[in-house]
Design a protein around this motif. Structure first.
Motif, PDB file in Angstrom:
ATOM      1  N   VAL A   1     -13.571 206.490  71.937  1.00  0.00           N
ATOM      2  CA  VAL A   1     -13.603 207.953  71.997  1.00  0.00           C
ATOM      3  C   VAL A   1     -12.227 208.584  72.123  1.00  0.00           C
ATOM      4  O   VAL A   1     -12.005 209.704  71.684  1.00  0.00           O
ATOM      5  CB  VAL A   1     -14.466 208.394  73.207  1.00  0.00           C
ATOM      6  CG1 VAL A   1     -14.579 209.895  73.280  1.00  0.00           C
ATOM      7  CG2 VAL A   1     -15.840 207.763  73.123  1.00  0.00           C
ATOM      8  N   VAL A   2     -11.290 207.888  72.740  1.00  0.00           N
ATOM      9  CA  VAL A   2     -10.042 208.548  73.143  1.00  0.00           C
ATOM     10  C   VAL A   2      -9.033 208.588  71.999  1.00  0.00           C
ATOM     11  O   VAL A   2      -9.095 207.817  71.047  1.00  0.00           O
ATOM     12  CB  VAL A   2      -9.422 207.866  74.377  1.00  0.00           C
ATOM     13  CG1 VAL A   2     -10.385 207.937  75.548  1.00  0.00           C
ATOM     14  CG2 VAL A   2      -9.024 206.434  74.074  1.00  0.00           C
ATOM     15  N   GLN A   3      -8.101 209.529  72.119  1.00  0.00           N
ATOM     16  CA  GLN A   3      -7.044 209.717  71.126  1.00  0.00           C
ATOM     17  C   GLN A   3      -5.725 209.940  71.873  1.00  0.00           C
ATOM     18  O   GLN A   3      -5.305 211.069  72.087  1.00  0.00           O
ATOM     19  CB  GLN A   3      -7.359 210.939  70.248  1.00  0.00           C
ATOM     20  CG  GLN A   3      -6.310 211.193  69.164  1.00  0.00           C
ATOM     21  CD  GLN A   3      -6.603 212.409  68.294  1.00  0.00           C
ATOM     22  OE1 GLN A   3      -7.130 213.398  68.791  1.00  0.00           O
ATOM     23  NE2 GLN A   3      -6.271 212.334  67.023  1.00  0.00           N
TER      24      GLN A   3
ATOM     25  N   LEU B   1     -17.291 217.190  61.205  1.00  0.00           N
ATOM     26  CA  LEU B   1     -16.721 216.277  62.203  1.00  0.00           C
ATOM     27  C   LEU B   1     -15.907 215.146  61.590  1.00  0.00           C
ATOM     28  O   LEU B   1     -14.956 214.667  62.195  1.00  0.00           O
ATOM     29  CB  LEU B   1     -17.851 215.661  63.045  1.00  0.00           C
ATOM     30  CG  LEU B   1     -18.525 216.605  64.034  1.00  0.00           C
ATOM     31  CD1 LEU B   1     -19.822 215.991  64.547  1.00  0.00           C
ATOM     32  CD2 LEU B   1     -17.592 216.907  65.202  1.00  0.00           C
TER      33      LEU B   1
ATOM     34  N   GLY C   1     -10.046 213.439  69.811  1.00  0.00           N
ATOM     35  CA  GLY C   1     -10.305 212.717  71.063  1.00  0.00           C
ATOM     36  C   GLY C   1     -10.972 213.564  72.120  1.00  0.00           C
ATOM     37  O   GLY C   1     -11.130 213.131  73.254  1.00  0.00           O
ATOM     38  N   THR C   2     -11.356 214.784  71.794  1.00  0.00           N
ATOM     39  CA  THR C   2     -12.022 215.617  72.791  1.00  0.00           C
ATOM     40  C   THR C   2     -13.531 215.586  72.626  1.00  0.00           C
ATOM     41  O   THR C   2     -14.238 216.212  73.400  1.00  0.00           O
ATOM     42  CB  THR C   2     -11.567 217.090  72.686  1.00  0.00           C
ATOM     43  OG1 THR C   2     -12.016 217.610  71.438  1.00  0.00           O
ATOM     44  CG2 THR C   2     -10.059 217.211  72.772  1.00  0.00           C
ATOM     45  N   LEU C   3     -14.015 214.870  71.631  1.00  0.00           N
ATOM     46  CA  LEU C   3     -15.433 214.917  71.297  1.00  0.00           C
ATOM     47  C   LEU C   3     -16.146 213.656  71.773  1.00  0.00           C
ATOM     48  O   LEU C   3     -15.877 212.567  71.271  1.00  0.00           O
ATOM     49  CB  LEU C   3     -15.593 215.057  69.780  1.00  0.00           C
ATOM     50  CG  LEU C   3     -14.995 216.333  69.170  1.00  0.00           C
ATOM     51  CD1 LEU C   3     -15.017 216.262  67.655  1.00  0.00           C
ATOM     52  CD2 LEU C   3     -15.762 217.547  69.657  1.00  0.00           C
ATOM     53  N   SER C   4     -17.037 213.819  72.709  1.00  0.00           N
ATOM     54  CA  SER C   4     -17.804 212.648  73.156  1.00  0.00           C
ATOM     55  C   SER C   4     -19.013 212.398  72.262  1.00  0.00           C
ATOM     56  O   SER C   4     -19.515 211.292  72.204  1.00  0.00           O
ATOM     57  CB  SER C   4     -18.245 212.831  74.613  1.00  0.00           C
ATOM     58  OG  SER C   4     -19.113 213.936  74.727  1.00  0.00           O
ATOM     59  N   ARG C   5     -19.463 213.411  71.603  1.00  0.00           N
ATOM     60  CA  ARG C   5     -20.650 213.294  70.753  1.00  0.00           C
ATOM     61  C   ARG C   5     -20.290 213.497  69.293  1.00  0.00           C
ATOM     62  O   ARG C   5     -19.377 214.271  69.021  1.00  0.00           O
ATOM     63  CB  ARG C   5     -21.698 214.342  71.173  1.00  0.00           C
ATOM     64  CG  ARG C   5     -22.083 214.293  72.619  1.00  0.00           C
ATOM     65  CD  ARG C   5     -22.829 213.033  72.956  1.00  0.00           C
ATOM     66  NE  ARG C   5     -23.184 213.007  74.385  1.00  0.00           N
ATOM     67  CZ  ARG C   5     -24.373 213.384  74.873  1.00  0.00           C
ATOM     68  NH1 ARG C   5     -25.317 213.832  74.078  1.00  0.00           N
ATOM     69  NH2 ARG C   5     -24.608 213.302  76.171  1.00  0.00           N
TER      70      ARG C   5
ATOM     71  N   ALA D   1     -22.661 210.198  69.945  1.00  0.00           N
ATOM     72  CA  ALA D   1     -22.426 208.972  70.692  1.00  0.00           C
ATOM     73  C   ALA D   1     -22.127 207.824  69.734  1.00  0.00           C
ATOM     74  O   ALA D   1     -22.465 207.870  68.541  1.00  0.00           O
ATOM     75  CB  ALA D   1     -23.656 208.653  71.529  1.00  0.00           C
ATOM     76  N   LEU D   2     -21.525 206.779  70.272  1.00  0.00           N
ATOM     77  CA  LEU D   2     -21.240 205.596  69.461  1.00  0.00           C
ATOM     78  C   LEU D   2     -22.525 205.066  68.834  1.00  0.00           C
ATOM     79  O   LEU D   2     -22.549 204.705  67.648  1.00  0.00           O
ATOM     80  CB  LEU D   2     -20.574 204.527  70.337  1.00  0.00           C
ATOM     81  CG  LEU D   2     -20.206 203.223  69.640  1.00  0.00           C
ATOM     82  CD1 LEU D   2     -19.219 203.456  68.495  1.00  0.00           C
ATOM     83  CD2 LEU D   2     -19.624 202.230  70.644  1.00  0.00           C
TER      84      LEU D   2
END
Lengths: 433, 433, 433, 433
Positions: free
Chosen positions: D41-43, D84, D102-106, D108-109
């Motif tokens: 998720v992170v950037q 997206l 990197g601000t988007l959690s959804r 989901a994986l």
């Protein structure tokens, strides 16, 4: 900076050098004469330096590289001036940040003229000894003069930018410009001139002066191509604008398209609509755009987008020089700083369709070649190794000189360079296909 | 801006207004007389405005609020000047960004003086009619004069900042300063003066002029406290520095500690070590720090950290005014702009231990009170409603005036305000406990 | 942090502390249970911390201040966790920059839960010894619990912000919200309730817990005023919007107006027009705005502009507390985190016109008072001196708690604080006049 | 994107395409299998994209360019996914800012894997029809596969960067790396291999796939030069470091020297001193630097400064390709992604002095040539015209592939490109003279 080999021995050099020194120095001051002290201090964007700074920096160059080296007993005029007027030489210590040049009111303009007089006086003493000095002295003198000529061009363009920032649109000179009094001339009709491919030699090979970045002449291979016989005109560029050129991402490089949007570009720098007609800011204030004259004050991105739209492309640097040699380009007929010292602007190509116009003078021509070292290029040792070499990344080559370039400063092999987004120089478009 | 009620009718007002107008206008020009044109153009940080801009802005204020309103047939001097010289009045249209004030070389300084002369001439005409004009006219005149006095203080501090940015440390005036010629005087010994608690009245109640932010006098409740009898001196502040005050986060508010680190603060603004001794930049160039004089050019963060270190605290705004009233503070004995027009600096408190020194004049005293509206405060309608009210957030109140404040401009009830990080005003420290 | 004096001896404290510890810790985890691991990592703006970070930080607090101090032989769980999970304590060494909390994928969420379990296990051991430990231990326990409750509120608001950044508008919980199923209730009609002026006492005086910033109870003087009987509703706020409130600078403080323009604010945070009707993002995804419920997610600037437009003003902090005491405000009837743990939102005030509604719970009420120290406030020594004191500048006090505040965490004297531009908390408007 | 002419008809294409599709898709997932959801998720910097984003973006590419075009009745999986997961295609509408990935959690994986499965299922249907589809379909399929392979390399390097940002130095895989178990191998001794000058042909001419930027094969002229027989090793680079290379501006281009100072570069990315010995962060966590292996994770500025210091230079793009053709470079013996899928790193050149090592694989080789269009290059119409062409400014060409490049993805003619300051790819140094 020049290699030793490239300077021919010239018997009358001492005399002529003194004369040239005087002439160059006086021209710089002539350029600044119409300015108010207030005009010489401000820095409205980071690329622009205050005229006062230019006046002092070119003087510091002579003081540092000539007087301190060759005039016995010379003491620097002021211990802080190296800090204030060193442009970018790490070898010569710390200095004012470039972005802060416009925050300094002191030394006063009059102090800077006193500094110039002081250095001129000592240069006169030094030049009287010129015949006794080594060849390196003459090379540095030549470099100092060429350097000051470079800053003459920057003075012309920086002064234009400085005056343009005021909503008062002040005129550097009160008289109306030529082009405003006569109806727009017709530019020469477009023609495509073939240039045969093959192996050619580019780079400087003569016995006169050139910068280190032009040296190391070498062979290049070019394919057949056609060159447009003159620069793209304001009228042609306006068609691109009216066809939606600034609103269609397909013509643009990605970084250029970002700038179009964030900077809200929709015309060349200095253009504005005034009572329904396009005007541009000049040294005479706001004037109607001359549609037959070459378009200038455009970034590489705009030049490239225009070429895309026009179904052509920009030349590479080798193509440009091969073509210029092929057509035997000379300064004759081109517009240079001397053409109109206080009102530099490019002029329409005359109507002779058989020639290739404006290769030298009028407008710097963006090439689609990066400013990288020529094969065999070697940075000089010492501070002058920083003159050109350290800038050889992320910039593009421009060729041919402009209406703000001193005519004695230009050569077929001259490599100018700017970042792709810069617009405040007299930069224009030459198409090839 | 003033309320109608607060201006007493004054029979000789027409005459005295004209005299006062002339005096205020001349003083502004006297402040600028030692400057070169170059000094009047630059803006080395966003808080500082070019002196040329100040000269024009205060003139635009008279033109906009007085001449356009009350002088029949008056036409504005130049249609673009409202764009150039409006400071922050949204009611009056768009304007140059504050950060860009230093990029404008034009109008020239001489043009601005012509603008001043033009407005002065028409103001003279208008003032001749003063007796025939409504009360609102006199209120606006008063406001215009007070406004120009505010800018006199800013001119003094902005000029200092402008000259300080040069590594040449140029002197505004060539003569040595007084304090440099005599050994440091002794400051009065510290004493803590008790102020009894209770209900008091603060805010302006007289019949003279006050700003709208001082109005709505109201009751406040304060507890018993003690006030230090004079401002904190440079010598005392140096002890804080030498005790590691700038290196120990425990004394600091969080946002202040961030600034100490990112700005690398280690002394007040303008201080520098020179040959092992602390000097400070003044209107006379670099001078040794006078250890008995009040410390100035410190942020609220530094004032608060010093108080922490010293085991004391800063006063609240009500405490300050209650104490000033209790001690009958008057301008007598304080240092103001008139004390030394071209060399404003705070002076040591004399040795009389029985008095409370320097409540008015010498240095603005940071209070630990936010600049918020007084109970009952109402913003005026129209452009002048923007004069004070819209700044009532995120700033702190300072009280008492400084060595750069015109003495006729200060009052016990005067509320000055700056953000906590500002240092270029003559700001100092008064302790309470 | 609490003063020694403020904690009453409680015989059954060991038992109750262990129970409370367990309850608080479980509630934090209950708040995070609906989240995916992905949701717990991101930081879409600097004010928001990743939920994983919250889970670890509150645990680090117990480890650092309790276990390391009081549990013999305790070794920290991981040597790098202090660097990762220290929020802002300079006393406790360097740490990850706040803006970088969202760049760290490790330790994994599961690792953080293991960390929590480890600390919980040792805290259970420690709490078994509680009766043998000094009073300072119990104070720190209390502080650790209150601290974790503060982070429960931040978790609720940060989770909302995190989910809102996705264009998918994901629901934290799939079930429809209550208010979406029923027609909008009517809010109680507006009434203005008089509060008599005089000297009152504010600040915490009881024997329970309070933060150090509430201590030092002291007298304040307030004038007569009237308080509105409930919070401003969404419907009322919409009238302000529809009257052009976001387009008229006259209602706004200067810094607020700048934000309106640069941030293009035109409604509260989370509001968006969807098929012609105002919706807002909630823990259940996008839902129509309930017009009878209190407006929330507004900055101080918006609250103040609304008050201006409505011809009223915001209360000062003393006014708020005096009124809350006068009306005997209690949590009963207010909306708190426990009301709807996984779907916090303020509810309409019921229709009883005789009461003052919503003083505690529902929405934090912006006051027009700066967050400064109370008279007599002293920062504690050591790391806990950084808990509150260093933030006492440039922020405003909010009062009363919100629908995301644990009910056992709120008090009449509770001082919350945020910068004037913050919108992601449940912040609302109480008018006075 | 590929030209029609460049794809040879392949009879068994339908079958082989389906197999290749499956293989490529599975490899992407294999690369992500060791990751936690949190890692995807992170950037941590703008150049790095979250692995979840990569997984979805390559899928969106197949959906957009294949399924929507060729599978009758196909409906997009989710209407917001184009917003997206579009990377940079203006032709395809607006999209999430790159810096905000990197601000988007959804989604989901798990949702992204569902998206992949959905697209894979429909691609299987589509591939069953392949023989009935036009040649353009097969070209787009090829492009989709090559595109996903490009993102496999980015996944490998982005995962490395993401894990490296944690002070925990987490290992992607727990097993020790090979090189850590054995003493450093010796690299082949340095040799300079002559390459004769003359006219050569470069650019892609075969019948397989290539990107549009490799097309338009053309003649180039190169002078005689010598190529070093292998990549510069970590051990050699360490000598540069120890000789003060990072502290001497004379080796550096101006913009590079600015970065050295502002970014405080003193070693390649990922290097850190640990107990007096240089280590580097790898997919296995922190490991000692293998001195015989090629140096990687250096910017162009560092490569150029090293070459300066070593008295050599970097090759131009034509020189590189001419040499690679001259030495008959093949992937055999090179290190590619398949060599060690979950632990990509370059390996020492073996000791055979007669060969030219590592031309393909191990590390991308910075050339001193700008990424500009080849003569005759034409941007394709439509969205795929944005694939490569719009980036042809301000970047440098890299050649040869790296240890993170799929072996079936590399060619002698492959033109990779990055800005001169980028360090997170496996970039290394090949010297010429």
């Amino acid at each position: 900076m020049p290699s030793s080999a490239s300077i021919a021995p010239a018997p009358a050099s001492a005399l002529s050098l003194a004369h040239r020194y005087q002439a160059v120095r006086q021209r710089t001051e002539a350029l600044c004469r119409p300015l108010l002290p207030e005009d010489t201090v401000v820095q409205p964007m980071i690329d622009v330096s205050p005229p006062k700074w230019h006046l002092a920096h070119v003087t510091w160059f002579f003081e540092t590289f000539l007087l301190k080296e060759y005039l016995p007993g010379y003491a620097v005029y002021h211990p802080d001036y190296a800090f204030l007027f060193n442009s970018y030489y790490n070898s010569l210590g710390s200095r004012v940040n470039r972005a802060d040049r416009g925050t300094l009111s002191r030394p006063a303009l009059a102090d800077v003229y006193r500094y110039r007089a002081h250095v001129d006086e000592h240069m006169t003493q030094l030049l009287a000894l010129a015949d006794t000095l080594p060849a390196a002295f003459q090379e540095l003198m030549e470099l100092g003069l060429q350097h000051e000529q470079q800053h003459q061009e920057l003075l012309a363009t920086d002064i234009k930018y400085i005056l343009s920032t005021s909503p008062l649109a002040p005129a550097y000179l009160p008289e109306p410009e030529r082009s405003a009094q006569t109806p727009d001339a017709q530019a020469a009709p477009v023609a495509w001139l073939p240039v045969p491919g093959g192996i050619s030699r580019i780079g400087y090979e003569g016995s006169g002066f050139c910068f280190d970045n032009e040296q190391a002449p070498h062979e290049v291979l070019t394919a057949d191509f056609e060159l447009q016989n003159r620069l793209v005109t304001n009228g042609e560029y306006l068609q691109f604008m009216e066809a939606g050129g600034y609103r269609d991402f397909r013509y643009w490089l990605g970084e250029g398209w970002d700038l179009v949007q964030t900077q809200q570009w929709e015309a060349p720098l200095y253009w504005m609509l005034h009572e329904g007609r396009w005007h541009r800011f000049t040294h005479h204030g706001l004037q109607p755009v001359n549609m037959a004259a070459p378009v200038t004050h455009i970034s590489f991105y705009e030049a490239d987008a225009y070429a895309h739209w026009a179904g052509a492309r920009l030349p590479t640097e080798p193509e440009w020089e091969v073509a210029a040699r092929y057509f035997g380009a000379t300064p004759t007929g081109g517009t240079f700083l001397e053409s109109n010292l206080l009102d530099p602007q490019p002029l329409p190509a005359d109507a002779d369709p058989g020639r290739c116009h404006q290769l030298l003078g009028d407008a710097w021509e963006w090439t689609y070649s990066a400013y990288h070292p020529y094969p065999g290029y070697v940075r000089a040792a010492g501070a002058l190794g920083e003159y050109n070499g350290k800038f050889m990344i992320n910039q593009l080559v421009l060729r041919g000189g402009s209406c703000a370039t001193p005519v004695s400063h230009i050569r077929l092999t001259y490599r100018n360079f700017f970042h792709a987004d810069k617009r405040w120089q007299f930069t224009g478009i030459r198409l090839v296909r």
